[in-house]
Write an enzyme that holds these catalytic residues in place. Structure first.
Site, short mmCIF file in Angstrom:
data_model
loop_
_atom_site.label_atom_id
_atom_site.label_comp_id
_atom_site.label_asym_id
_atom_site.label_seq_id
_atom_site.Cartn_x
_atom_site.Cartn_y
_atom_site.Cartn_z
N GLY A 10 0.84 -1.22 0.24
CA GLY A 10 0.04 -0.11 -0.04
C GLY A 10 0.70 1.36 0.15
O GLY A 10 0.47 2.08 -0.78
N GLU A 19 9.83 4.11 7.68
CA GLU A 19 9.90 2.65 7.86
C GLU A 19 10.71 2.30 8.96
O GLU A 19 11.74 2.60 9.05
CB GLU A 19 10.23 2.03 6.56
CG GLU A 19 10.81 0.57 6.44
CD GLU A 19 9.56 -0.30 6.77
OE1 GLU A 19 8.56 -0.26 6.21
OE2 GLU A 19 9.62 -1.17 8.04
N GLY A 48 6.41 -6.81 3.33
CA GLY A 48 6.04 -8.25 3.18
C GLY A 48 6.69 -8.62 2.08
O GLY A 48 6.91 -9.93 2.04
N MET A 56 3.74 -15.18 -4.30
CA MET A 56 2.29 -15.85 -4.98
C MET A 56 1.57 -14.72 -5.45
O MET A 56 1.18 -14.07 -4.53
CB MET A 56 1.70 -17.04 -4.19
CG MET A 56 2.70 -18.10 -3.89
SD MET A 56 1.91 -19.14 -2.94
CE MET A 56 0.41 -20.03 -3.74
N VAL A 111 7.38 5.11 13.72
CA VAL A 111 6.34 5.82 14.37
C VAL A 111 5.73 5.19 15.66
O VAL A 111 5.13 4.09 15.59
CB VAL A 111 5.14 6.20 13.44
CG1 VAL A 111 4.25 7.23 13.96
CG2 VAL A 111 5.84 6.61 11.96
N GLU A 165 -2.07 -23.88 -1.08
CA GLU A 165 -0.80 -23.89 -1.85
C GLU A 165 -0.29 -25.18 -1.60
O GLU A 165 -0.46 -25.86 -0.59
CB GLU A 165 -0.17 -22.99 -1.24
CG GLU A 165 1.03 -22.81 -1.32
CD GLU A 165 1.93 -21.54 -0.43
OE1 GLU A 165 1.11 -20.60 -0.05
OE2 GLU A 165 3.29 -21.64 -0.18
N HIS A 178 -1.43 -13.87 6.45
CA HIS A 178 -2.33 -13.00 5.89
C HIS A 178 -3.34 -12.28 6.79
O HIS A 178 -4.39 -12.35 6.67
CB HIS A 178 -3.11 -13.69 4.85
CG HIS A 178 -2.29 -14.40 3.71
ND1 HIS A 178 -2.88 -15.54 2.89
CD2 HIS A 178 -0.91 -14.44 3.35
CE1 HIS A 178 -2.08 -16.04 2.14
NE2 HIS A 178 -0.74 -15.33 2.50
N GLY A 228 -3.39 -3.57 3.88
CA GLY A 228 -4.26 -4.71 4.03
C GLY A 228 -5.42 -4.66 4.96
O GLY A 228 -6.39 -5.48 4.87
N ASN A 256 -3.92 -15.73 -1.73
CA ASN A 256 -3.01 -14.83 -1.38
C ASN A 256 -3.26 -13.46 -1.71
O ASN A 256 -3.54 -13.17 -2.67
CB ASN A 256 -1.68 -15.19 -1.86
CG ASN A 256 -1.36 -16.86 -1.71
OD1 ASN A 256 -2.25 -17.26 -2.35
ND2 ASN A 256 -0.39 -17.28 -1.18
N PHE A 304 -1.76 -10.30 -1.75
CA PHE A 304 -0.99 -8.95 -2.13
C PHE A 304 -1.27 -8.27 -3.49
O PHE A 304 -1.31 -7.29 -3.74
CB PHE A 304 0.76 -9.04 -2.16
CG PHE A 304 1.54 -9.77 -2.98
CD1 PHE A 304 1.52 -9.38 -4.33
CD2 PHE A 304 2.40 -10.78 -2.53
CE1 PHE A 304 2.11 -10.10 -5.20
CE2 PHE A 304 3.20 -11.42 -3.42
CZ PHE A 304 3.09 -11.09 -4.96
P1 FAD Z 1 3.25 -4.81 4.97
O1 FAD Z 1 3.94 -5.42 3.38
O2 FAD Z 1 3.20 -5.39 5.73
O3 FAD Z 1 4.17 -3.32 5.00
C1 FAD Z 1 3.93 -2.76 6.03
C2 FAD Z 1 5.25 -2.15 6.37
O4 FAD Z 1 5.06 -0.97 7.40
C3 FAD Z 1 6.35 -3.08 6.86
O5 FAD Z 1 7.62 -2.71 6.43
C4 FAD Z 1 6.47 -2.51 8.49
O6 FAD Z 1 7.86 -2.71 8.94
C5 FAD Z 1 6.04 -1.12 8.45
N1 FAD Z 1 5.82 -0.65 9.62
C6 FAD Z 1 4.87 -1.13 10.63
N2 FAD Z 1 4.59 -0.27 11.53
C7 FAD Z 1 5.38 0.60 11.39
C8 FAD Z 1 5.53 1.99 12.35
N3 FAD Z 1 4.81 2.24 13.72
N4 FAD Z 1 6.47 2.77 11.90
C9 FAD Z 1 7.11 2.88 10.61
N5 FAD Z 1 7.07 1.66 10.01
C10 FAD Z 1 6.09 0.54 10.31
N6 FAD Z 1 1.03 -12.61 0.14
C11 FAD Z 1 0.85 -13.05 -1.13
O7 FAD Z 1 -0.06 -12.65 -1.74
N7 FAD Z 1 1.77 -13.96 -1.72
C12 FAD Z 1 2.64 -14.72 -0.91
O8 FAD Z 1 3.04 -15.79 -1.45
C13 FAD Z 1 2.71 -14.69 0.52
N8 FAD Z 1 3.52 -15.07 1.30
C14 FAD Z 1 3.92 -14.82 2.38
C15 FAD Z 1 4.81 -15.46 3.13
C16 FAD Z 1 5.19 -14.77 4.47
C17 FAD Z 1 6.47 -15.54 5.21
C18 FAD Z 1 4.36 -13.71 5.09
C19 FAD Z 1 4.82 -13.29 6.52
C20 FAD Z 1 3.42 -13.16 4.11
C21 FAD Z 1 3.06 -13.63 3.09
N9 FAD Z 1 2.13 -13.10 2.12
C22 FAD Z 1 1.95 -13.28 0.97
C23 FAD Z 1 1.33 -11.80 2.71
C24 FAD Z 1 1.76 -10.46 2.08
O9 FAD Z 1 3.21 -10.25 2.19
C25 FAD Z 1 1.22 -9.26 3.04
O10 FAD Z 1 -0.25 -9.50 3.01
C26 FAD Z 1 1.53 -7.98 2.40
O11 FAD Z 1 2.98 -7.69 2.41
C27 FAD Z 1 0.60 -7.00 3.28
O12 FAD Z 1 0.89 -5.84 2.65
P2 FAD Z 1 0.74 -4.36 3.27
O13 FAD Z 1 0.82 -3.30 2.29
O14 FAD Z 1 -0.56 -4.07 3.89
O15 FAD Z 1 1.83 -4.31 4.44
#
Ligand code: FAD
Length: 491
Positions: free
Chosen positions: A16, A35, A100, A107, A235, A347, A430, A458, A468, A470
């Site tokens: 996002g 970050e 993430g 995937m 933050v 999966e 997830h 998310g 999955n 993302f």
């Molecule tokens: P995120 O990608 O979680 O990013 C949030 C970021 O904000 C992070 O970098 C975090 O450090 C930062 N943050 C949090 N709080 C703070 C704060 N207070 N101050 C500063 N920074 C902060 N999804 C798929 O679709 N396919 C897959 O194959 C898949 N495999 C996965 C395998 C694993 C092991 C894991 C853990 C997840 C997997 N996922 C997969 C899920 C996917 O990675 C997540 O759904 C996705 O990353 C979420 O995106 P997001 O934008 O919501 O936030």
């Protein structure tokens, strides 16, 4: 402490956050992204493999936090993988520039249109499937493994065996696209380039091959010259000011987690993209300590996307079982959504342990009929998750049905080796929901009760998307930011 004023701040650099940054920077806006994790690329520190866990393998922990086999000790470091433990569920997340995308399996699955419509009845599904999903497919560099390579590569025996067995049990399989570059993987296999997926790298980061966000959206956003990313900046809490701007209390740390300095940032426009759990923590904690206004829908409609792990062991490894060599990148899945009684996707997951453990691993994705709720616990100053085994009853029935049917057709037993009783109800990759689009926010992610605050991650998805997540998180973020920019929200 000095205060830095800046027009737009994005918290978090996952899907996002990266989408929002690119689209705002493209229209000439200056953006600061905060970050808490490390900028791995800039640091030059390599990611660790699963055989030799090191710096990247866990966020400030003394021991590894993989789903299984945590026998390795660590020196605490701001690693790329973190785990939050709740009473009945453990939630894994990525930390670092790229969120993430650094640690996930890559995937890239587009949900079924009918399910998308059910989850988001107010969105124009047609537009998503003709515009936003194709757009993110291109931006994220999604590709598909070559069938010939899959057929021949010993590292995909686990997929071939998994698919054969599924067919024998009467299940339908599908090929799963991924952001890992399969051209690169073929070169790895021929030893022309350094190995990553074929060298047990994934949940602690990939040194090669994977098109994580730092190589796609964030790279493009940085190229505009309008984005500044501050890593190791966490933050702590947010305050709403009288003039409707926001003040952020931010802590900069070093890689051991020690405080370097406390900083104050002030912004006119704030985008929360800290991931489902990160965004909820910021909102609810700020509410508790700063009387930050939060709408009554915040925390509601949380779900684990139906994540439910299970596994099977063979008494006698079938035709060589899943093999000792396994690619870390999954390419196969079983699609059982059309079964009205047992609808799920699973999966066919790798279990690369460097030896043949005669075990097949599956991550089921089910419907989430009973949603959970996230609240704030004043005593622990942390999130409380209302989620019990009752929430996963149906998921467990599906896993049981699946394993029994597979074992009947192919032999094998439920895997006690990986999970107590063979079921991993507590494994969640997830987490979704809690700031649901159109409920806690307006139709484009602007939070209710606020004029300058947006959520783009998310947490907008109401607990389930059937595959999955993302691709969907990225597509929704594209849709929201496009409309917010069009409405002159960032003028
Ligand atoms: P995120 O990608 O979680 O990013 C949030 C970021 O904000 C992070 O970098 C975090 O450090 C930062 N943050 C949090 N709080 C703070 C704060 N207070 N101050 C500063 N920074 C902060 N999804 C798929 O679709 N396919 C897959 O194959 C898949 N495999 C996965 C395998 C694993 C092991 C894991 C853990 C997840 C997997 N996922 C997969 C899920 C996917 O990675 C997540 O759904 C996705 O990353 C979420 O995106 P997001 O934008 O919501 O936030």
């Amino acid at each position: 402490i000095t205060t830095r004023e800046t027009p737009i701040i994005i918290i978090g650099s996952g899907y996002g956050g990266a989408v929002s940054a690119l689209r705002l920077c493209e229209v000439g806006k200056k953006v600061v992204m905060l970050e808490m994790g490390l900028n791995w690329e800039k640091s030059g520190i390599p990611f660790s493999s699963m055989l030799k866990p090191g710096k990247s393998s866990a966020w400030l922990k003394k021991k590894t936090i993989a789903p299984f086999m945590n026998i390795f000790s660590l020196t605490p470091f701001t690693g790329a993988l973190d785990r939050m433990n709740f009473e009945h569920i453990n939630i894994w997340v990525g930390r670092g520039v790229g969120g993430g995308s650094l640690v996930n399996g890559g995937m890239a699955v587009t949900p079924k249109q009918s399910y998308f419509k059910e989850v988001f009845p107010d969105l124009d599904a047609e537009k998503f499937y003709t515009t936003y999903f194709p757009l993110v497919h291109q931006e994220l560099k999604v590709n598909v493994i070559g069938e010939q390579f899959l057929k021949e590569c010993p590292y995909y025996q686990f997929t071939r065996v998994g698919e054969e067995e599924a067919h024998k049990a009467g299940f339908k399989t599908i090929r799963v696209p991924n952001v890992y570059d399969f051209q690169y993987m073929e070169k790895e296999y021929r030893n022309e380039v350094p190995r990553s997926a074929l060298n047990m790298e994934v949940i602690y980061g990939n040194n090669h091959g994977k098109n994580s966000l730092d190589k796609t959206y964030l790279k493009k956003a940085l190229e505009t010259g309008n984005l500044e990313i501050l890593d190791l900046h966490r933050v702590e809490d947010i305050q709403l000011n009288h003039d409707k701007t926001y003040t952020l209390n931010v802590r900069e740390t070093d890689t051991s987690g020690a405080v370097i300095s406390d900083k104050v940032f002030q912004c006119k426009k704030l985008i929360l993209a800290a991931g489902t759990m990160g965004t909820l923590k910021l909102l609810l904690h700020s509410n508790a300590v700063n009387q930050f206004p939060v709408h009554e829908q915040i925390g509601k409609n949380w779900g684990n996307n139906g994540n439910f792990m299970t596994g099977r062991n063979w008494v006698k490894p079938l035709s060589g079982g899943t093999g000792s060599k396994q690619s870390t990148i999954p390419v196969g899945g079983i699609d059982n959504w059309d079964d009205a009684e047992h609808p799920f996707f699973t999966e066919i997951a790798p279990l690369p342990m460097g030896m043949d453990v005669a075990t097949a691993l599956y991550l089921l994705i089910n419907r989430v009929d009973k949603k959970g709720e996230v609240s704030y616990h004043v005593g622990t100053q942390d999130l409380h998750l209302d989620w019990t085994p009752e929430n996963t009853v149906k998921m467990k029935q599906n896993a049981d049905y699946f394993v029994k049917k597979m074992n009947k057709a192919n032999g094998g037993t439920r895997s006690h080796f990986l999970f107590h009783n063979g079921f991993g109800a507590d494994v969640c990759y997830h987490p979704l929901g809690g700031c649901v689009l159109g409920k806690a926010t307006n139709e484009f992610g602007k939070l209710r009760d606020h004029e300058n605050l947006y959520v783009l991650d998310g947490s907008l998805i109401p607990g389930t998307i059937g595959v999955n997540p993302f691709m969907t998180i990225t597509a929704i973020a594209e849709y929201c930011i496009e409309n917010l920019i069009r409405q002159n929200e960032f003028a």
